[in-house]
Design a protein around this motif. Structure first.
Motif, short mmCIF file in Angstrom:
data_model
loop_
_atom_site.label_atom_id
_atom_site.label_comp_id
_atom_site.label_asym_id
_atom_site.label_seq_id
_atom_site.Cartn_x
_atom_site.Cartn_y
_atom_site.Cartn_z
N GLY A 1 -53.33 -7.24 14.53
CA GLY A 1 -54.78 -7.05 14.42
C GLY A 1 -55.23 -6.87 12.98
O GLY A 1 -56.36 -7.21 12.61
N ALA A 2 -54.35 -6.32 12.15
CA ALA A 2 -54.69 -6.13 10.73
C ALA A 2 -54.29 -7.35 9.90
O ALA A 2 -54.37 -7.32 8.67
N ASP A 3 -53.83 -8.40 10.56
CA ASP A 3 -53.46 -9.65 9.89
C ASP A 3 -52.28 -9.48 8.94
O ASP A 3 -52.25 -10.05 7.86
N LYS A 4 -51.34 -8.66 9.32
CA LYS A 4 -50.17 -8.42 8.48
C LYS A 4 -48.91 -8.91 9.20
O LYS A 4 -48.96 -9.30 10.37
N HIS A 5 -47.80 -8.85 8.48
CA HIS A 5 -46.53 -9.38 8.98
C HIS A 5 -45.84 -8.32 9.85
O HIS A 5 -45.54 -7.22 9.37
N ALA A 6 -45.59 -8.67 11.10
CA ALA A 6 -44.89 -7.74 12.00
C ALA A 6 -43.44 -8.19 12.13
O ALA A 6 -43.16 -9.29 12.60
N GLN A 7 -42.55 -7.33 11.68
CA GLN A 7 -41.12 -7.65 11.79
C GLN A 7 -40.51 -6.77 12.88
O GLN A 7 -40.55 -5.54 12.78
N GLY A 8 -39.99 -7.40 13.91
CA GLY A 8 -39.42 -6.64 15.03
C GLY A 8 -37.94 -6.36 14.76
O GLY A 8 -37.19 -7.25 14.37
N ALA A 9 -37.55 -5.12 14.97
CA ALA A 9 -36.16 -4.74 14.66
C ALA A 9 -35.32 -4.59 15.93
O ALA A 9 -35.80 -4.10 16.96
#
Ligand code: PYR
Length: 606
Positions: A134-142
């Motif tokens: 939603g904040a237009d950032k990079h989501a890295q799933g761990a």
């Protein structure tokens, strides 16, 4: 595309793993112009334990740190570690707090959010991933890597696919304890590269001395992103040195393209900086292959050592390290990473120090067994569950679904002390230390814990370990070679007197608090209370801080009724009345630091 990209952890995990997260912003900023020139894929700069450490020890505003780093590193992606629904704390926060925190961190300059859940329960990542997107950032799933009878390549691949479906932009294998071996890495990376199309990052620690081999295998098998740390803060419980990996890959198809000379210059800067923090160095941050069995992550080992040292029970370290895998099995094999590393580690310490397994059970173990941290990977030991929570029903849904919204309540509670949304979030993360921080800031009395001058020759951590003693004109050379705890509770010192080995027993009768004790343990009043000597004298099994006094003088209590809550190693434990009767004297108040054997309150049987 074969180039390998680097995420440098120097400003977050490296110092979290080696010097108890104490690196100050003032030691980061001078080198930022050089760090910004390197061309890293990202710099990990925030999150994990840094938020807590800023408030608790360094008396720095973590949001200000982020703002200053953002300004000083305009050309570099900034990355943070987010503990899923636990954010940067140790409990589940409701979704509105997750949303507000992520939004503020994104606005403050975080580009990449590495998001994990200690149980790999992906329901605990959903709100954070949605907020990041939603904040237009990079989501890295761990994927928290662990080894157990209930984890295998197939479970990790299934998790990776689910993270991809949840909208993550990349994946990371998060090997927080350094459990990966080179061939296990090859197998896992190959399986993940074959099954998902997202970029894969590898985060592993050098604790077992295997990380560079794991990196190489991962790269050969298709991984193009690795985490390293500038050499001055590398190795052991930290990561592989950035410079070494850059050198290893130079002039190969995997060349990082980074300038080794520039990195070496940065390394020299941090070598000098590290000297300032000598008091936080620990004997437990070097290479230690025992991690392959006990799975305790780097940051946790030094915390355990500090806790046991406070208790004068450092000799119990090996017993605690052996108990940890047993507690982990009882709890269904959670990966050990915040907060499960604290939950399992603290319970193991209690099991060892009380001399009876599960005699005292922390509140967090009880919540864990109620399902309030999520779904454990394996099955729980039924008798431990019965002992801890009896027939309390276990929740099966997503834990955060049961949590009411909290942001409005936090705003009301903290009132004018909060001057911004960031301040409200500071309070929301850690109500006690957050409020103290905001109060001290308002009063202009913020004081970071003092840094001791660097130790001189013949000293260790500022305490003399070799000296001459002159008695009746005769001078003896004394060198302390080790210390431990005697079974009768006295301190045992191994010393050399003029080169001959001797043992000394020391019974401490009174102690002067050190400046560090005063600063790091607010309200510490060690040794000022009488000893617990009667059946009605309540004491504590572990040194810690009183977070709640549940009774008043004159009150009647039943045997086993909780009377105090102590926080030790960030976990809370109820102390129960040893006998039934009337509370006649209280020796403690909320905020006091207490140690074993002290009399905390007195109960007189009727
Ligand atoms: C943290 O949660 O702080 C870790 O470093 C895993």
């Amino acid at each position: 595309m074969s180039r390998v990209h680097i995420t440098d952890t120097i400003l977050r995990d490296a110092h979290q793993s080696l010097i108890a997260t104490r690196l100050r912003t003032e030691d980061m900023l001078p080198i930022c112009p050089e760090l910004d020139k390197v061309g890293y894929w990202s710099l990990e700069v925030w999150g994990g334990a840094t938020f807590d450490s800023c408030l608790r020890f360094l008396k720095e505003d973590p949001w200000q740190r982020l703002a200053r780093l953002r300004e000083a590193l305009p050309n570099t992606r900034l990355q943070m570690l987010l503990r899923g629904q636990n954010l940067v704390g140790y409990r589940h926060y409701p979704d509105d707090v997750v949303q507000a925190f992520v939004q503020q961190a994104a606005a403050g300059g975080i580009d990449v959010f590495r998001i994990f859940d200690a149980l790999n329960d992906l329901r605990n990542l959903r709100a954070a991933i949605e907020a990041v997107k939603g904040a237009d950032k990079h989501a890295q799933g761990a994927i928290c890597y662990t080894v157990s009878p209930v984890h295998n390549i197939a479970t990790f691949v299934a998790q990776a696919k689910e993270l991809e479906a949840m909208g993550c932009d990349s994946l990371v294998i998060k090997d927080m304890a350094g459990l990966l071996t080179p061939f296990a890495t090859a197998e896992l990376v190959s399986a993940l590269v074959d099954s998902v199309s997202l970029p894969l990052h590898l985060h592993t620690h050098s604790t077992a001395g295997l990380a560079s081999m794991c990196h190489l295998k991962a790269i050969e098998c298709g991984c193009r992103h690795i985490d390293t740390a500038i050499s001055a803060f590398a190795g052991g419980s930290s990561h592989e040195p950035t410079e070494s990996m850059v050198a290893a890959l130079k002039d190969t198809p995997f060349d990082t393209g980074l300038d080794l000379e520039l990195l070496q210059m940065i390394g020299f800067y941090f070598r000098d900086v590290r000297g300032k923090y000598a008091q936080f160095e620990s004997d437990y941050t070097g290479v230690d292959t025992r991690v392959q069995l006990n799975q305790v992550p780097g940051g946790m080992i030094s915390n355990l050592a500090n806790q046991l040292r406070d208790q004068g029970a450092l000799t119990a370290m090996n017993e605690v390290l052996a108990e940890i895998p047993r507690v982990r099995r009882d709890l269904g094999y959670p990966p050990l990473v915040t907060p499960t590393s604290q939950i399992v580690g603290t319970q193991a310490v209690l099991n060892v120090l009380t001399g009876e397994r599960y005699k005292n059970i922390t509140n967090e173990v009880k919540l864990y067994l109620e399902g309030r941290y999520g779904q454990p990977p394996g099955s729980i030991n039924g008798s431990v569950r019965q002992l801890a929570i009896g027939n309390t029903p276990v929740i099966e849904g997503r834990p955060a679904d049961l949590l009411p919204e909290e942001m409005e309540r936090f705003k009301q509670e903290i009132g004018d002390l909060a001057q911004s949304e960031e301040d409200v979030l500071t309070y929301a993360m850690f109500p006690e230390i957050g409020r103290t921080f905001l109060q001290e800031r308002a009063a202009g009395t913020l004081q970071p814990e003092p840094l001791n001058p660097p130790p001189e020759h013949g000293q260790k951590g500022g305490v003399p370990i070799e000296f001459n003693i002159t008695r009746h004109g005769e001078t003896y050379n004394v060198r302390v070679s080790g210390s431990g705890l005697h079974p009768d509770g006295q301190r045992l010192f191994h010393v050399y007197v003029d080169g001959l080995q001797e043992e000394l027993l020391l019974e401490t009768l009174s102690e002067a608090p050190t400046p560090q004790d005063e600063a790091t343990v607010p309200g510490k009043k060690t040794g000022s209370r009488p000893k617990a000597t009667a059946p009605g004298h309540v004491t504590t099994s572990m040194p810690g801080t009183i977070v709640e006094v549940l009774v008043e003088t004159g009150q009647q209590v039943a045997a086993k009724e909780p009377v105090l809550v102590v926080e030790a190693m960030k976990m809370e434990t109820e102390i129960v009345a040893p006998i039934g009767g009337k509370v006649t004297t209280l020796h403690v108040a909320k905020g006091d630091y207490v140690t074993p054997e002290e009399r905390l309150l007195e109960i007189e049987s009727n």
